[in-house]
Design a protein around this motif. Structure first.
Motif, PDB file in Angstrom:
ATOM      1  N   ARG A 128      -7.192   8.734   6.423  1.00 21.26           N
ATOM      2  CA  ARG A 128      -6.906   8.013   5.174  1.00 21.26           C
ATOM      3  C   ARG A 128      -6.130   6.729   5.470  1.00 21.26           C
ATOM      4  NH1 ARG A 128      -2.852   7.419   1.479  1.00 21.26           N
ATOM      5  NH2 ARG A 128      -3.505   7.097  -0.668  1.00 21.26           N
ATOM      6  N   ASN A 129      -5.109   6.813   6.316  1.00 22.05           N
ATOM      7  CA  ASN A 129      -4.335   5.625   6.683  1.00 22.05           C
ATOM      8  C   ASN A 129      -5.214   4.602   7.400  1.00 22.05           C
ATOM      9  OD1 ASN A 129      -2.190   6.941   5.598  1.00 22.05           O
ATOM     10  ND2 ASN A 129      -1.023   7.115   7.489  1.00 22.05           N
ATOM     11  N   ARG A 130      -6.093   5.075   8.255  1.00 20.17           N
ATOM     12  CA  ARG A 130      -7.007   4.180   8.962  1.00 20.17           C
ATOM     13  C   ARG A 130      -7.895   3.434   7.960  1.00 20.17           C
ATOM     14  NH1 ARG A 130     -12.224   4.387  10.600  1.00 20.17           N
ATOM     15  NH2 ARG A 130     -12.764   3.287  12.495  1.00 20.17           N
ATOM     16  N   GLU A 131      -8.435   4.166   6.986  1.00 18.56           N
ATOM     17  CA  GLU A 131      -9.293   3.549   5.977  1.00 18.56           C
ATOM     18  C   GLU A 131      -8.517   2.530   5.131  1.00 18.56           C
ATOM     19  OE1 GLU A 131     -12.552   3.759   5.756  1.00 18.56           O
ATOM     20  OE2 GLU A 131     -12.538   5.083   7.494  1.00 18.56           O
ATOM     21  N   LEU A 132      -7.283   2.856   4.768  1.00 19.74           N
ATOM     22  CA  LEU A 132      -6.443   1.904   4.016  1.00 19.74           C
ATOM     23  C   LEU A 132      -6.233   0.626   4.819  1.00 19.74           C
ATOM     24  CD1 LEU A 132      -3.728   4.250   2.468  1.00 19.74           C
ATOM     25  CD2 LEU A 132      -5.392   2.862   1.224  1.00 19.74           C
ATOM     26  N   TYR A 133      -5.970   0.785   6.095  1.00 26.24           N
ATOM     27  CA  TYR A 133      -5.768  -0.370   6.962  1.00 26.24           C
ATOM     28  C   TYR A 133      -7.031  -1.224   7.045  1.00 26.24           C
ATOM     29  CZ  TYR A 133      -4.848  -3.147  11.098  1.00 26.24           C
ATOM     30  OH  TYR A 133      -4.699  -4.193  11.970  1.00 26.24           O
ATOM     31  N   LEU A 134      -8.178  -0.582   7.219  1.00 30.09           N
ATOM     32  CA  LEU A 134      -9.431  -1.318   7.368  1.00 30.09           C
ATOM     33  C   LEU A 134      -9.814  -2.086   6.102  1.00 30.09           C
ATOM     34  CD1 LEU A 134     -11.541   1.201   9.450  1.00 30.09           C
ATOM     35  CD2 LEU A 134     -10.589  -0.993  10.200  1.00 30.09           C
ATOM     36  N   LYS A 135      -9.390  -1.605   4.944  1.00 27.20           N
ATOM     37  CA  LYS A 135      -9.682  -2.312   3.691  1.00 27.20           C
ATOM     38  C   LYS A 135      -8.998  -3.672   3.648  1.00 27.20           C
ATOM     39  CE  LYS A 135     -10.626   1.651   0.777  1.00 27.20           C
ATOM     40  NZ  LYS A 135     -10.166   2.439  -0.370  1.00 27.20           N
ATOM     41  N   ASN A 136      -7.777  -3.750   4.184  1.00 27.05           N
ATOM     42  CA  ASN A 136      -7.044  -5.017   4.165  1.00 27.05           C
ATOM     43  C   ASN A 136      -5.979  -5.020   5.269  1.00 27.05           C
ATOM     44  OD1 ASN A 136      -5.811  -7.410   3.631  1.00 27.05           O
ATOM     45  ND2 ASN A 136      -5.327  -6.955   1.505  1.00 27.05           N
ATOM     46  N   PRO A 137      -6.371  -5.346   6.511  1.00 25.89           N
ATOM     47  CA  PRO A 137      -5.427  -5.305   7.631  1.00 25.89           C
ATOM     48  C   PRO A 137      -4.218  -6.218   7.470  1.00 25.89           C
ATOM     49  CG  PRO A 137      -7.669  -5.554   8.422  1.00 25.89           C
ATOM     50  CD  PRO A 137      -7.711  -5.701   6.929  1.00 25.89           C
TER      51      PRO A 137
END
Length: 72
Positions: free
Chosen positions: A50-59
């Protein structure tokens, strides 16, 4: 069998999850991304997918704290 010779790729490794700020001590099976900018590769590990996906949405929204201090 194929062998690659000549170029050795170096990676910097970030073990602090940029979403939570938590330092990770065990990296096996942890989600990660590899950011590669002009042969400067950085592996960033995350506590969860989940954290990885959040990061990928807006690094840029989740900059690593020690990098944010340097760029200010």
């Amino acid at each position: 069998m194929q062998f690659h010779t000549g170029v050795l790729k170096m990676y910097r490794i970030e073990t602090t999850d940029p979403i939570t700020g938590k330092s990770l001590s065990r990296l096996d099976n942890m989600p990660f991304v590899i950011e590669d900018v002009e042969n400067d590769s950085l592996v960033i590990y995350f506590e969860s997918e989940r954290n990885r996906e959040l990061y990928l949405k807006n690094p840029t929204e989740h900059r690593l704290q020690h990098y944010a201090k340097v760029s200010q």
